[in-house]
Motif scaffolding. Structure first.
Motif, PDB file in Angstrom:
ATOM      1  N   SER A  90       0.799  -1.226   0.000  1.00  0.00           N
ATOM      2  CA  SER A  90       0.000   0.000   0.000  1.00  0.00           C
ATOM      3  C   SER A  90       0.833   1.278   0.000  1.00  0.00           C
ATOM      4  O   SER A  90       0.291   2.369  -0.192  1.00  0.00           O
ATOM      5  N   ASP A  91       2.141   1.171   0.194  1.00  0.00           N
ATOM      6  CA  ASP A  91       2.995   2.357   0.162  1.00  0.00           C
ATOM      7  C   ASP A  91       3.446   2.697  -1.260  1.00  0.00           C
ATOM      8  O   ASP A  91       4.143   3.691  -1.479  1.00  0.00           O
ATOM      9  N   LYS A  92       3.018   1.904  -2.233  1.00  0.00           N
ATOM     10  CA  LYS A  92       3.502   2.084  -3.608  1.00  0.00           C
ATOM     11  C   LYS A  92       2.495   2.863  -4.452  1.00  0.00           C
ATOM     12  O   LYS A  92       1.284   2.696  -4.331  1.00  0.00           O
ATOM     13  N   ASP A  93       3.033   3.693  -5.348  1.00  0.00           N
ATOM     14  CA  ASP A  93       2.196   4.466  -6.265  1.00  0.00           C
ATOM     15  C   ASP A  93       1.906   3.712  -7.561  1.00  0.00           C
ATOM     16  O   ASP A  93       1.179   4.202  -8.413  1.00  0.00           O
ATOM     17  N   LYS A  94       2.495   2.523  -7.725  1.00  0.00           N
ATOM     18  CA  LYS A  94       2.292   1.771  -8.966  1.00  0.00           C
ATOM     19  C   LYS A  94       0.857   1.265  -9.059  1.00  0.00           C
ATOM     20  O   LYS A  94       0.138   1.156  -8.057  1.00  0.00           O
ATOM     21  N   ASP A  95       0.436   0.918 -10.279  1.00  0.00           N
ATOM     22  CA  ASP A  95      -0.934   0.455 -10.501  1.00  0.00           C
ATOM     23  C   ASP A  95      -1.185  -0.869  -9.792  1.00  0.00           C
ATOM     24  O   ASP A  95      -0.418  -1.822  -9.939  1.00  0.00           O
ATOM     25  N   ALA A  96      -2.273  -0.891  -9.034  1.00  0.00           N
ATOM     26  CA  ALA A  96      -2.742  -2.141  -8.445  1.00  0.00           C
ATOM     27  C   ALA A  96      -3.807  -2.769  -9.332  1.00  0.00           C
ATOM     28  O   ALA A  96      -3.779  -3.961  -9.613  1.00  0.00           O
TER      29      ALA A  96
ATOM     30  N   LYS B 249      -7.628   3.348 -13.692  1.00  0.00           N
ATOM     31  CA  LYS B 249      -6.493   2.792 -12.961  1.00  0.00           C
ATOM     32  C   LYS B 249      -6.538   3.230 -11.500  1.00  0.00           C
ATOM     33  O   LYS B 249      -6.907   4.366 -11.198  1.00  0.00           O
ATOM     34  N   TYR B 250      -6.152   2.298 -10.623  1.00  0.00           N
ATOM     35  CA  TYR B 250      -6.045   2.585  -9.191  1.00  0.00           C
ATOM     36  C   TYR B 250      -4.681   2.116  -8.706  1.00  0.00           C
ATOM     37  O   TYR B 250      -4.320   0.947  -8.903  1.00  0.00           O
ATOM     38  N   SER B 251      -3.948   3.008  -8.061  1.00  0.00           N
ATOM     39  CA  SER B 251      -2.655   2.631  -7.501  1.00  0.00           C
ATOM     40  C   SER B 251      -2.869   1.852  -6.204  1.00  0.00           C
ATOM     41  O   SER B 251      -3.980   1.826  -5.648  1.00  0.00           O
TER      42      SER B 251
END
Length: 653
Positions: A98-104, A116-118
């Motif tokens: 959850s600390d990442k800005d990449k796409d989940a 898109k949701y990070s």
């Protein structure tokens, strides 16, 4: 029988960089082994279950608040005890990035723009949802249900519910009223999530009218959360206790209090197909689902944090649960909702190109449709980023394999996989360091003691037999809902070999000399002319290559104290079932199989029944032609098709 020459062999650099290669090195060092091949690793994994599953717990990095006392306690099936003493939370494990800005999550609805949701955004919305559910009175053990399209809010609702120990269950919005009642009516959810509607085949469908009826029937539902999807501001005034999703999550929560729960705390309620009776409610545990999916994704799919995982599925199929678990690895998961062939068959491949899919999941039916339509990837879309294609739902034929490698992509691992709702995972699947053989699944899954048993209950290699699992696995159901004595559970998997304590899955398979697996179809749909067992897939493989035939279904009919093979065919436009075509079909089947495979009757029909998940419904058709009723039709995509099989004159003689 298997083909001796592989159609794809992994390159040395792929083998060296594979997760499973690193895992093998880890096992060698930790347990003083010298494994060099998958087969050596597999044999150890089923002989030393405690060591193997402990190694998966450690290697995959399961997040927990309290470690386990024992890996495997009681081994009897059903009722094996896994990781006793452990405390963890399923949602916490899926949200650990959850600390990442990449796409989940990347989502595309039919005809809609990509969303898109990070990982940060996903965590934030789930935090607000969890607070809202708690304020709505949801607590550990309550059921939260989703009558939802395959969209991000469905994943969010599941994560919020399971973060507090509630049990999640979902079905696709194309289910009819009876299909919904047969499922949610049994489990009595406290909260129901729904979208206002969905898009399919260029049309917009309303869900709220159906939901209004469902809520009036299921008295346990205290709150209905409506996600605006087909309209910006849906009218929910006539639905009791309804609230707009946006209003529901309108709070200031920023963190999630993940309730720490036992390894076997119930996570999901899944459903059997329900085509021949009321669906069975299959309950899967949080820890078993988590560790099995982690094993499959990391070791068998070779999923890494920079991968983009797509599987075409609905929320009513276990592949949705399997796909969502890709969040555990930190990969990006891709959701698509709509018709996979609208406006044309290239839509999913174009999506894969657009969002950078690296693992593409589909079904044998979709591959067959592409083949029938003559689709070629070259010139249509760039699939250079795809490293593997997974397929499930029904067996891939040799021709399906040839088509993928000839028309879709040459340098790709085509991983046919098979397991099911029953274990929410796979018994047999792919392996990135093994070759691919035409018509074969690459291997048995690590830790899954799968064998093919003959009629006398003896394991066989290179011969057809029943798929059995001789040792417990953590993803086996913890119980069936409303089945206090395990009566339904035992009848489903353990009564066939009553005294042997083995799981009989109901697939008819062959394990090849090099460790691959060929699936010949469901053993309960296996044909038995003259007492010789024949898998339906053997006939489909031949008939589906005949130009005049668009689709087909084969069953056995009891006739004159024997069983005769009946083949139903849908013909392509412009063709008729002439005596000459019947002769051609029979000749091809005889030439490519055996005389026993040749149908006694070949009958043209206008439609063939499929489940909503795209599986042919052989057993229901068999019941119809034998004069039995099929009362539960809402699990079918085209239930009226069953009426075509009543009182067929050709079957009377």
């Amino acid at each position: 029988m298997s083909c001796n020459k592989p159609v794809w062999v992994p390159k040395e650099e792929k083998i060296k960089s594979a997760n499973i290669t690193r895992y093998m090195k880890y096992v060698n060092e930790k347990y003083s082994k010298d494994f060099k091949t998958y087969d050596e690793l597999y044999q150890w994994s089923i002989e030393k279950l405690n060591d193997f599953w402990a190694s998966i717990w450690d290697y995959t990095g399961i997040k927990y608040s309290q470690s386990y006392d024992k890996v495997l306690g009681k081994t009897e099936m059903p009722g094996a005890e896994w990781f006793s003493g452990a405390k963890l939370n399923f949602a916490e494990n899926l949200l650990r990035h959850s600390d990442k800005d990449k796409d989940a999550i990347v989502f595309k609805g039919e005809g809609q723009d990509v969303e898109k949701y990070s990982y940060k955004q996903l965590y934030s919305i789930v935090a607000k949802l969890a607070k809202a559910l708690k304020d709505a009175g949801v607590k550990k053990g309550d059921r939260v249900a989703g009558f939802m399209p395959n969209m991000p809010q469905t994943v969010m609702a599941m994560l919020a519910a399971t973060s507090m120990g509630a049990i999640w269950s979902s079905c696709s919005p194309d289910f009819g009223f009876k299909g919904v009642m047969d499922r949610f009516g049994q489990i009595e959810p406290k909260v129901l999530f729904t979208a206002d509607g969905y898009f399919y085949n260029g049309k917009t469908f309303d869900s709220l009218e159906k939901i209004k009826t469902v809520v009036n029937e299921i008295k346990s539902i205290e709150k209905v959360v409506v996600v605006p999807y087909t309209t910006e501001q849906p009218d929910i005034s006539e639905i009791p206790n309804a609230v707009n999703f946006r209003d529901f999550i309108d709070n200031s929560a920023e963190t999630i209090d993940f309730l720490q729960l036992p390894f076997d705390h119930p996570l999901y309620i899944m459903y059997s197909s329900g085509t021949t009776g009321t669906p069975k409610c299959i309950v899967h545990g949080a820890g078993g689902t988590l560790i099995q999916h982690a094993k499959e994704h990391i070791l068998h799919v070779d999923l890494k944090e920079d991968d983009v995982l797509f599987y075409f599925t609905t929320c009513g199929w276990m592949m949705w649960n399997w796909l969502v678990s890709g969040l555990f690895v930190g990969a990006t998961i891709v959701l698509y909702d709509g018709n996979p062939a609208y406006p044309d068959i290239s839509v999913l491949w174009k999506l894969a190109e657009e969002v950078g899919v690296t693992v593409f999941g589909t079904s044998a039916k979709f591959i067959s449709i592409m083949e029938q339509e003559g689709f070629k990837a070259a010139g249509s879309c760039d699939l250079s980023g795809i490293k593997s294609i997974c397929s499930t739902g029904s067996p891939l034929t040799v021709e399906n394999f040839e088509y993928v490698y000839d028309k879709i992509k040459k340098d790709v691992q085509l991983a046919s996989i098979s397991g099911g709702t029953d274990i929410i995972s796979c018994f047999v699947l792919g392996c990135p360091i093994l070759p691919v053989y035409l018509g074969e699944i690459q291997c048995r899954g690590l830790g899954m003691a799968v064998e093919a048993w003959d009629d006398n209950g003896n394991p066989v290699i290179g011969e057809k037999g029943e798929l059995v699992c001789t040792k417990p696995a953590p993803s086996m159901p913890i119980y069936f809902y409303n089945d206090p004595d395990n009566k339904k559970y035992k009848a489903s998997y353990f009564e066939y070999y009553k005294d042997k304590n083995v799981w009989r899955h109901g697939d008819y398979i062959e394990i090849t000399n090099h460790g691959g697996v060929i699936i010949y179809g469901r053993s309960d749909a296996t044909l038995n002319p003259g007492g010789v067992r024949i898998g339906t897939a053997e006939i489909y493989r031949v008939v589906e290559t005949i130009e005049e035939v668009k689709d087909c279904l084969v069953v056995g009919q009891h006739f004159n104290n024997d069983v005769r093979v009946i083949l139903f065919v849908i013909l392509r436009d412009g063709y008729e079932l002439t005596d000459e075509l019947i002769k051609t079909i029979k000749t091809r089947i005889r030439k490519e199989t055996t005389p026993r495979h040749v149908p006694a009757k070949i009958i043209a029909v206008d439609d063939i029944p499929y489940t909503l998940n795209g599986k042919k419904v052989e057993i229901a058709v068999s019941k119809i032609i034998h004069g039995e009723d099929v009362t539960n039709r809402d699990a079918l995509a085209n239930p009226n098709s069953l009426d075509l099989y009543k009182d067929i004159p050709e079957l009377q003689s």
